[in-house]
Design a protein around this motif. Structure first.
Motif, PDB file in Angstrom:
ATOM      1  N   GLY A  27     -20.630  11.809  85.182  1.00  0.00           N
ATOM      2  CA  GLY A  27     -20.508  10.365  85.322  1.00  0.00           C
ATOM      3  C   GLY A  27     -21.574   9.749  86.203  1.00  0.00           C
ATOM      4  O   GLY A  27     -21.776   8.529  86.161  1.00  0.00           O
ATOM      5  N   LYS A  28     -22.250  10.558  86.983  1.00  0.00           N
ATOM      6  CA  LYS A  28     -23.312  10.062  87.861  1.00  0.00           C
ATOM      7  C   LYS A  28     -24.681  10.053  87.185  1.00  0.00           C
ATOM      8  O   LYS A  28     -25.660   9.577  87.763  1.00  0.00           O
ATOM      9  CB  LYS A  28     -23.371  10.910  89.132  1.00  0.00           C
ATOM     10  N   LEU A  29     -24.764  10.613  85.975  1.00  0.00           N
ATOM     11  CA  LEU A  29     -26.039  10.654  85.273  1.00  0.00           C
ATOM     12  C   LEU A  29     -26.383   9.280  84.719  1.00  0.00           C
ATOM     13  O   LEU A  29     -25.538   8.584  84.171  1.00  0.00           O
ATOM     14  CB  LEU A  29     -25.985  11.673  84.131  1.00  0.00           C
ATOM     15  N   VAL A  63     -22.690  12.108  72.688  1.00  0.00           N
ATOM     16  CA  VAL A  63     -22.369  10.712  72.994  1.00  0.00           C
ATOM     17  C   VAL A  63     -22.040  10.600  74.476  1.00  0.00           C
ATOM     18  O   VAL A  63     -21.675  11.577  75.130  1.00  0.00           O
ATOM     19  CB  VAL A  63     -21.187  10.198  72.143  1.00  0.00           C
ATOM     20  N   GLY A  64     -22.168   9.392  75.006  1.00  0.00           N
ATOM     21  CA  GLY A  64     -21.863   9.170  76.414  1.00  0.00           C
ATOM     22  C   GLY A  64     -22.750  10.018  77.317  1.00  0.00           C
ATOM     23  O   GLY A  64     -23.969  10.026  77.174  1.00  0.00           O
ATOM     24  N   THR A  65     -22.127  10.753  78.221  1.00  0.00           N
ATOM     25  CA  THR A  65     -22.884  11.589  79.157  1.00  0.00           C
ATOM     26  C   THR A  65     -22.997  13.038  78.691  1.00  0.00           C
ATOM     27  O   THR A  65     -23.418  13.901  79.461  1.00  0.00           O
ATOM     28  CB  THR A  65     -22.233  11.552  80.554  1.00  0.00           C
ATOM     29  N   GLU A  66     -22.627  13.320  77.423  1.00  0.00           N
ATOM     30  CA  GLU A  66     -22.849  14.659  76.891  1.00  0.00           C
ATOM     31  C   GLU A  66     -24.341  14.947  76.815  1.00  0.00           C
ATOM     32  O   GLU A  66     -25.156  14.025  76.692  1.00  0.00           O
ATOM     33  CB  GLU A  66     -22.259  14.774  75.483  1.00  0.00           C
ATOM     34  N   PRO A  67     -24.735  16.227  76.866  1.00  0.00           N
ATOM     35  CA  PRO A  67     -26.134  16.547  76.624  1.00  0.00           C
ATOM     36  C   PRO A  67     -26.583  15.978  75.278  1.00  0.00           C
ATOM     37  O   PRO A  67     -25.930  16.179  74.250  1.00  0.00           O
ATOM     38  CB  PRO A  67     -26.140  18.083  76.619  1.00  0.00           C
ATOM     39  N   LEU A 133     -22.947  24.183  70.088  1.00  0.00           N
ATOM     40  CA  LEU A 133     -21.660  23.582  70.403  1.00  0.00           C
ATOM     41  C   LEU A 133     -21.732  22.729  71.661  1.00  0.00           C
ATOM     42  O   LEU A 133     -22.446  23.072  72.615  1.00  0.00           O
ATOM     43  CB  LEU A 133     -20.603  24.663  70.633  1.00  0.00           C
ATOM     44  N   PRO A 134     -20.933  21.657  71.702  1.00  0.00           N
ATOM     45  CA  PRO A 134     -20.771  20.947  72.967  1.00  0.00           C
ATOM     46  C   PRO A 134     -19.864  21.754  73.886  1.00  0.00           C
ATOM     47  O   PRO A 134     -19.156  22.665  73.457  1.00  0.00           O
ATOM     48  CB  PRO A 134     -20.103  19.638  72.535  1.00  0.00           C
ATOM     49  N   GLY A 135     -19.861  21.404  75.142  1.00  0.00           N
ATOM     50  CA  GLY A 135     -18.984  22.067  76.100  1.00  0.00           C
ATOM     51  C   GLY A 135     -19.123  21.395  77.445  1.00  0.00           C
ATOM     52  O   GLY A 135     -19.977  20.507  77.634  1.00  0.00           O
ATOM     53  N   LEU A 136     -18.292  21.812  78.377  1.00  0.00           N
ATOM     54  CA  LEU A 136     -18.363  21.293  79.735  1.00  0.00           C
ATOM     55  C   LEU A 136     -18.886  22.327  80.717  1.00  0.00           C
ATOM     56  O   LEU A 136     -19.468  21.961  81.743  1.00  0.00           O
ATOM     57  CB  LEU A 136     -16.984  20.809  80.186  1.00  0.00           C
ATOM     58  N   ALA A 137     -18.668  23.590  80.422  1.00  0.00           N
ATOM     59  CA  ALA A 137     -19.119  24.652  81.326  1.00  0.00           C
ATOM     60  C   ALA A 137     -19.064  25.972  80.577  1.00  0.00           C
ATOM     61  O   ALA A 137     -18.455  26.081  79.511  1.00  0.00           O
ATOM     62  CB  ALA A 137     -18.234  24.711  82.575  1.00  0.00           C
ATOM     63  N   VAL A 138     -19.694  26.967  81.160  1.00  0.00           N
ATOM     64  CA  VAL A 138     -19.652  28.320  80.625  1.00  0.00           C
ATOM     65  C   VAL A 138     -19.837  29.269  81.796  1.00  0.00           C
ATOM     66  O   VAL A 138     -20.427  28.903  82.820  1.00  0.00           O
ATOM     67  CB  VAL A 138     -20.745  28.524  79.541  1.00  0.00           C
ATOM     68  N   ASP A 139     -19.276  30.488  81.671  1.00  0.00           N
ATOM     69  CA  ASP A 139     -19.528  31.472  82.714  1.00  0.00           C
ATOM     70  C   ASP A 139     -20.495  32.527  82.206  1.00  0.00           C
ATOM     71  O   ASP A 139     -20.969  32.459  81.065  1.00  0.00           O
ATOM     72  CB  ASP A 139     -18.218  32.083  83.247  1.00  0.00           C
ATOM     73  N   ASN A 140     -20.796  33.497  83.033  1.00  0.00           N
ATOM     74  CA  ASN A 140     -21.833  34.470  82.685  1.00  0.00           C
ATOM     75  C   ASN A 140     -21.381  35.534  81.695  1.00  0.00           C
ATOM     76  O   ASN A 140     -22.169  36.397  81.319  1.00  0.00           O
ATOM     77  CB  ASN A 140     -22.387  35.114  83.958  1.00  0.00           C
ATOM     78  N   LEU A 169     -25.615  22.412  77.425  1.00  0.00           N
ATOM     79  CA  LEU A 169     -25.096  21.935  78.708  1.00  0.00           C
ATOM     80  C   LEU A 169     -26.153  21.230  79.531  1.00  0.00           C
ATOM     81  O   LEU A 169     -27.360  21.347  79.269  1.00  0.00           O
ATOM     82  CB  LEU A 169     -24.559  23.117  79.519  1.00  0.00           C
ATOM     83  N   HIS A 170     -25.693  20.516  80.542  1.00  0.00           N
ATOM     84  CA  HIS A 170     -26.576  19.991  81.583  1.00  0.00           C
ATOM     85  C   HIS A 170     -26.822  21.083  82.627  1.00  0.00           C
ATOM     86  O   HIS A 170     -26.102  22.095  82.689  1.00  0.00           O
ATOM     87  CB  HIS A 170     -25.936  18.779  82.265  1.00  0.00           C
ATOM     88  N   GLU A 171     -27.814  20.849  83.474  1.00  0.00           N
ATOM     89  CA  GLU A 171     -28.069  21.770  84.578  1.00  0.00           C
ATOM     90  C   GLU A 171     -26.829  21.887  85.471  1.00  0.00           C
ATOM     91  O   GLU A 171     -26.080  20.918  85.662  1.00  0.00           O
ATOM     92  CB  GLU A 171     -29.241  21.278  85.422  1.00  0.00           C
ATOM     93  N   GLY A 172     -26.606  23.081  86.018  1.00  0.00           N
ATOM     94  CA  GLY A 172     -25.515  23.291  86.951  1.00  0.00           C
ATOM     95  C   GLY A 172     -24.162  23.525  86.317  1.00  0.00           C
ATOM     96  O   GLY A 172     -23.150  23.601  87.029  1.00  0.00           O
TER      97      GLY A 172
END
Length: 210
Positions: A27-29, A63-67, A133-140, A169-172
């Motif tokens: 939301g800060k992007l 869309v929106g703040t998605e990558p 695929l879209p997503g919000l996070a991923v692990d290793n 994804l976005h960075e981080g």
């Protein structure tokens, strides 16, 4: 966070906490940040052989703040690669249609942009050589966190065994520890970030469940 130790309610709550954190950061992007990230993601993914050499790529419209994926979709289309885009069904399953350019996208429910061409059916993703695929996070380990509807977990079970499966994804957004997961959650082979591609250990393909 350790997925194996969660009871089902704890897993749901842990997922929701992680979703809130990621969405608050997104939301800060600002629009210039999103546009530069979309261009960087295009360049990263076009440098990935599984994508650049694919005959069919299944992707999505950010869309929106998605990558953002607009620059990538146009680049793939110009190269003659068949691009499949999702059409969200009322039950949160995903149908697919072919991308024929930005003018073919129409506003749909939940603020989405979807292609206006003929529907190909949910199993059409099985024809894709690469699935982005879209997503919000991923692990290793490649465990992906989505928005909670289960749409892309179903997609992952329908992909071809040899398909390249990558979350954008976005960075981080590659997290330390483990993304909390349930039995039906699917893994990916890689994550595309504006700074580059991160590959994960190869995991067994998950077949479609009856």
């Amino acid at each position: 966070m350790h997925a194996g130790g969660f009871r089902a309610p704890d897993t749901h709550q842990a997922k929701e906490r992680l979703r809130r954190r990621v969405l608050a950061r997104r939301g800060k992007l600002r629009p210039p940040d999103l546009q530069s990230a979309a261009i960087a993601l295009r360049d990263v993914l076009l440098s990935v052989s599984e994508v650049s050499r694919a005959a069919v790529v299944a992707a999505y419209v950010g869309v929106g703040t998605e990558p953002g994926t607009g620059p990538l979709l146009d680049a793939l289309h110009r190269r003659g690669i068949r691009v499949l885009l999702p059409v969200l069904e009322p039950d949160f399953d995903i149908d697919w249609s072919v991308y024929t350019g930005p003018e073919s996208l129409v506003r749909a429910a939940r603020g989405l942009l979807e292609p206006d061409g003929p529907r190909l059916g949910p199993t059409a993703v099985g024809t894709a050589d690469a699935v982005l695929l879209p997503g919000l996070a991923v692990d290793n380990s490649g465990m992906r966190l989505g928005r909670g509807g289960g749409s892309y977990d179903r997609v992952l079970r329908r992909t071809a065994r040899e398909a390249f499966r990558c979350v954008v994804l976005h960075e981080g957004e590659i997290v330390d520890g483990e993304v909390p997961s349930s039995r039906h959650d699917g893994r990916v082979q890689a994550a595309a970030l504006p700074s580059g591609l991160v590959r994960f250990p190869v995991t067994a393909h998950q077949p479609e469940h009856a």
